[in-house]
Motif scaffolding. Structure first.
Motif, PDB file in Angstrom:
ATOM      1  N   GLY A 124       1.638 -10.286   1.438  1.00 32.42           N
ATOM      2  CA  GLY A 124       1.340 -10.949   0.177  1.00 32.42           C
ATOM      3  C   GLY A 124      -0.089 -10.681  -0.251  1.00 32.42           C
ATOM      4  O   GLY A 124      -0.939 -10.311   0.581  1.00 32.42           O
ATOM      5  N   ALA A 125      -0.349 -10.852  -1.549  1.00 34.83           N
ATOM      6  CA  ALA A 125      -1.683 -10.563  -2.077  1.00 34.83           C
ATOM      7  C   ALA A 125      -2.059 -11.545  -3.186  1.00 34.83           C
ATOM      8  O   ALA A 125      -2.852 -11.226  -4.062  1.00 34.83           O
ATOM      9  CB  ALA A 125      -1.745  -9.128  -2.586  1.00 34.83           C
ATOM     10  N   GLY A 126      -1.507 -12.760  -3.135  1.00 35.09           N
ATOM     11  CA  GLY A 126      -1.841 -13.784  -4.118  1.00 35.09           C
ATOM     12  C   GLY A 126      -3.014 -14.628  -3.652  1.00 35.09           C
ATOM     13  O   GLY A 126      -3.793 -14.228  -2.775  1.00 35.09           O
ATOM     14  N   TRP A 146      -0.021  -5.984   3.372  1.00 43.94           N
ATOM     15  CA  TRP A 146       1.154  -5.410   2.696  1.00 43.94           C
ATOM     16  C   TRP A 146       1.526  -6.329   1.533  1.00 43.94           C
ATOM     17  O   TRP A 146       1.474  -7.552   1.661  1.00 43.94           O
ATOM     18  CB  TRP A 146       2.355  -5.333   3.660  1.00 43.94           C
ATOM     19  N   ASN A 147       1.888  -5.756   0.410  1.00 45.30           N
ATOM     20  CA  ASN A 147       2.404  -6.560  -0.706  1.00 45.30           C
ATOM     21  C   ASN A 147       3.494  -5.799  -1.436  1.00 45.30           C
ATOM     22  O   ASN A 147       3.457  -4.569  -1.498  1.00 45.30           O
ATOM     23  CB  ASN A 147       1.267  -6.911  -1.683  1.00 45.30           C
ATOM     24  N   ARG A 148       4.484  -6.562  -1.978  1.00 44.21           N
ATOM     25  CA  ARG A 148       5.569  -5.931  -2.740  1.00 44.21           C
ATOM     26  C   ARG A 148       4.989  -5.036  -3.835  1.00 44.21           C
ATOM     27  O   ARG A 148       5.401  -3.902  -4.006  1.00 44.21           O
ATOM     28  CB  ARG A 148       6.441  -7.035  -3.349  1.00 44.21           C
ATOM     29  N   THR A 149       4.001  -5.575  -4.572  1.00 41.67           N
ATOM     30  CA  THR A 149       3.301  -4.779  -5.572  1.00 41.67           C
ATOM     31  C   THR A 149       2.055  -4.217  -4.888  1.00 41.67           C
ATOM     32  O   THR A 149       1.057  -4.922  -4.695  1.00 41.67           O
ATOM     33  CB  THR A 149       2.905  -5.668  -6.768  1.00 41.67           C
ATOM     34  N   ALA A 150       2.143  -2.945  -4.480  1.00 42.96           N
ATOM     35  CA  ALA A 150       1.115  -2.358  -3.598  1.00 42.96           C
ATOM     36  C   ALA A 150      -0.286  -2.414  -4.209  1.00 42.96           C
ATOM     37  O   ALA A 150      -1.277  -2.607  -3.499  1.00 42.96           O
ATOM     38  CB  ALA A 150       1.490  -0.921  -3.260  1.00 42.96           C
ATOM     39  N   SER A 151      -0.383  -2.265  -5.531  1.00 40.89           N
ATOM     40  CA  SER A 151      -1.707  -2.229  -6.163  1.00 40.89           C
ATOM     41  C   SER A 151      -2.472  -3.541  -5.937  1.00 40.89           C
ATOM     42  O   SER A 151      -3.700  -3.534  -5.819  1.00 40.89           O
ATOM     43  CB  SER A 151      -1.575  -1.950  -7.665  1.00 40.89           C
ATOM     44  N   ARG A 152      -1.748  -4.655  -5.860  1.00 41.97           N
ATOM     45  CA  ARG A 152      -2.436  -5.947  -5.626  1.00 41.97           C
ATOM     46  C   ARG A 152      -3.024  -6.003  -4.214  1.00 41.97           C
ATOM     47  O   ARG A 152      -4.066  -6.611  -3.999  1.00 41.97           O
ATOM     48  CB  ARG A 152      -1.475  -7.126  -5.815  1.00 41.97           C
ATOM     49  N   ALA A 153      -2.344  -5.387  -3.242  1.00 44.09           N
ATOM     50  CA  ALA A 153      -2.879  -5.339  -1.872  1.00 44.09           C
ATOM     51  C   ALA A 153      -4.162  -4.504  -1.859  1.00 44.09           C
ATOM     52  O   ALA A 153      -5.153  -4.874  -1.213  1.00 44.09           O
ATOM     53  CB  ALA A 153      -1.840  -4.765  -0.920  1.00 44.09           C
TER      54      ALA A 153
HETATM   55  P1  ATR Z   1      -0.004 -17.764  -4.102  1.00 44.53           P
HETATM   56  O1  ATR Z   1      -1.219 -18.174  -4.855  1.00 44.53           O
HETATM   57  O2  ATR Z   1       0.765 -18.909  -3.495  1.00 44.53           O
HETATM   58  O3  ATR Z   1      -0.290 -16.719  -3.079  1.00 44.53           O
HETATM   59  P2  ATR Z   1       1.048 -15.873  -6.050  1.00 44.53           P
HETATM   60  O4  ATR Z   1      -0.304 -15.456  -6.470  1.00 44.53           O
HETATM   61  O5  ATR Z   1       2.077 -16.127  -7.109  1.00 44.53           O
HETATM   62  O6  ATR Z   1       1.019 -17.218  -5.198  1.00 44.53           O
HETATM   63  O7  ATR Z   1       1.602 -14.809  -5.003  1.00 44.53           O
HETATM   64  C1  ATR Z   1       2.904 -14.817  -4.554  1.00 44.53           C
HETATM   65  C2  ATR Z   1       3.070 -13.699  -3.512  1.00 44.53           C
HETATM   66  O8  ATR Z   1       4.433 -13.678  -3.076  1.00 44.53           O
HETATM   67  C3  ATR Z   1       2.756 -12.319  -4.051  1.00 44.53           C
HETATM   68  O9  ATR Z   1       2.209 -11.532  -3.011  1.00 44.53           O
HETATM   69  C4  ATR Z   1       4.138 -11.824  -4.451  1.00 44.53           C
HETATM   70  O10 ATR Z   1       4.269 -10.422  -4.497  1.00 44.53           O
HETATM   71  P3  ATR Z   1       3.921  -9.602  -5.864  1.00 44.53           P
HETATM   72  O11 ATR Z   1       2.429  -9.502  -5.933  1.00 44.53           O
HETATM   73  O12 ATR Z   1       4.584  -8.299  -5.696  1.00 44.53           O
HETATM   74  O13 ATR Z   1       4.502 -10.424  -7.006  1.00 44.53           O
HETATM   75  C5  ATR Z   1       4.956 -12.368  -3.318  1.00 44.53           C
HETATM   76  N1  ATR Z   1       6.386 -12.476  -3.628  1.00 44.53           N
HETATM   77  C6  ATR Z   1       6.990 -13.388  -4.420  1.00 44.53           C
HETATM   78  N2  ATR Z   1       8.323 -13.183  -4.446  1.00 44.53           N
HETATM   79  C7  ATR Z   1       8.571 -12.102  -3.655  1.00 44.53           C
HETATM   80  C8  ATR Z   1       9.745 -11.382  -3.274  1.00 44.53           C
HETATM   81  N3  ATR Z   1      10.958 -11.741  -3.709  1.00 44.53           N
HETATM   82  N4  ATR Z   1       9.600 -10.340  -2.436  1.00 44.53           N
HETATM   83  C9  ATR Z   1       8.383  -9.969  -1.970  1.00 44.53           C
HETATM   84  N5  ATR Z   1       7.235 -10.610  -2.298  1.00 44.53           N
HETATM   85  C10 ATR Z   1       7.322 -11.651  -3.126  1.00 44.53           C
END
Ligand code: ATR
Length: 265
Positions: A124-126, A146-153
Motif C-alpha cells: 500500500g502507498a496511502g 509494493w502498491n497496486r498503483t505502482a507510481s504511488r509506491a
Molecule cells: P489510507 O490513508 O488508509 O492508507 P488510501 O490513501 O485510500 O487510505 O490508500 C488505500 C490503499 O489501499 C492504497 O494503497 C490502495 O491502492 P491504490 O493506490 O492502487 O489505490 C490500496 N487498495 C485499495 N483497494 C485495493 C485493492 N482492491 N487491491 C489492492 N490495493 C488496494
C-alpha cells in the motif's frame, strides 16, 4: 475540566473515547479529564480547532479525513508528523497548536521485536503506509513498498525512503505490513489483490494487518497457520492512543485497560 476529543468524519464508531476514558479513570484523572468524539465536516475543521484552543481543550486526536489538515494548521510539528505529512495528535498549549504523529511510534510499539536491520515489505502507498514506512525506515529496517498503483509506491519512496518493488518474493521478508484496505469488506487477499500466497508464510516472519476487525482477518489467519506472530489494527490503535495520552498527561498509560476497552463490544 481538561477536555480531550477525537475529531473525525464520521467518528461515531471510534473506539478512542472508550479507550481514553477507561485509561483516565485508571490513572485517577477522570474527575479532571474527559475525552469525547466530535464529528466535524472538513469545512468546519479549522474553526472547530480554533474554538477548542480558545476553550478548555488540552488536545485532540485527529482521524480520517482531517490528518493532513491538522498538520497544516499547527503552529509547530514534530519531525515525524512533518515527514509523514499528517498529524493524528494535537496538543494545545498557551493558545498554540502542536502536531505529532503517534501512528508511526504506535506501529513500532506493537511489533514483537525491533525491525532494525530487517527486510520489511509494506503493501500500500496511502496515508497509513506513509506512517509505517517512516517508522520502519527511522528504526533502521530495509523497507520495500509494493502498491497496486505502482507510481504511488515510487512517489512514497521518493519522499520517505525505501525501495519500490513490483513483484515481491513473499518468503524474503522478516516483516510484512498490509496497509491497504483489502480485507476490510471481507475480500480474499489471496485472490489477486495482494502479491501474497496463502500457504507461503513462514514462522520467522511477523505479519501486520492494519485492517480493523474484531475477529482475525483472512491474512492474519493464514499467517498464524504458519506459526507466524501477527499484529492487528486494534493493537496499533491501542499503542497510538497510549502515546497520545502520554503526550497530554505526562503519565504512563495503562495498556491493559486501554486494550480491554478497545476490544470490548
Ligand atoms: P489510507 O490513508 O488508509 O492508507 P488510501 O490513501 O485510500 O487510505 O490508500 C488505500 C490503499 O489501499 C492504497 O494503497 C490502495 O491502492 P491504490 O493506490 O492502487 O489505490 C490500496 N487498495 C485499495 N483497494 C485495493 C485493492 N482492491 N487491491 C489492492 N490495493 C488496494
Amino acid at each position: 475540566m481538561k477536555r480531550l476529543a477525537v475529531l473525525g468524519h464520521p467518528v461515531a464508531h471510534s473506539r478512542s473515547p472508550a479507550m481514553q476514558n477507561a485509561a483516565l479513570k485508571e490513572l485517577g484523572l477522570a474527575d479532571e479529564w474527559h475525552y469525547e468524539a466530535i464529528d466535524v465536516a472538513p469545512e468546519d475543521f479549522e474553526p472547530t480547532v480554533g474554538e477548542m484552543v480558545a476553550g478548555d481543550f488540552v488536545g485532540a486526536n485527529v482521524t480520517i479525513p482531517h490528518k493532513e489538515a491538522a498538520l497544516r494548521l499547527a503552529d509547530t510539528a514534530t519531525p515525524q508528523a512533518k515527514a509523514i505529512g499528517a498529524a493524528n495528535t494535537l496538543s494545545f498549549r498557551h493558545g498554540a497548536v502542536e502536531a505529532d504523529n503517534t501512528d508511526a511510534g504506535g506501529l513500532l510499539d506493537a511489533l514483537p521485536e525491533s525491525p532494525a536491520g530487517k527486510r520489511g515489505l509494506v503493501l500500500g502507498a496511502g496515508g497509513a503506509a506513509r506512517a509505517v514506512v517512516w517508522a520502519l525506515n527511522n528504526e533502521g529496517a530495509e523497507v520495500e513498498v509494493w502498491n497496486r498503483t505502482a507510481s504511488r509506491a515510487s512517489e512514497l519512496c521518493f519522499d520517505l525512503g525505501g525501495a519500490p518493488v513490483s513483484d515481491p518474493s513473499q518468503s524474503d521478508y522478516k516483516l510484512i505490513v498490509n496497509t491497504t484496505s483489502v480485507g476490510l469488506q471481507g475480500e480474499d487477499p489471496f485472490d489477486g489483490p495482494l502479491p501474497l500466497k496463502e500457504g507461503e508464510f513462514k514462522s520467522e516472519q511477523v505479519i501486520v494487518d492494519l485492517v480493523y476487525s474484531a475477529s482475525p482477518t483472512k491474512l492474519a489467519r493464514a499467517a498464524r497457520e504458519a506459526g507466524a506472530p501477527t499484529v492487528d489494527g486494534i493493537e496499533i490503535l491501542v499503542r497510538q492512543g497510549a502515546r497520545s495520552l502520554r503526550i497530554w498527561t505526562g503519565q504512563e498509560p495503562p495498556l491493559d485497560v486501554i486494550r480491554a476497552a478497545a476490544r470490548s463490544e
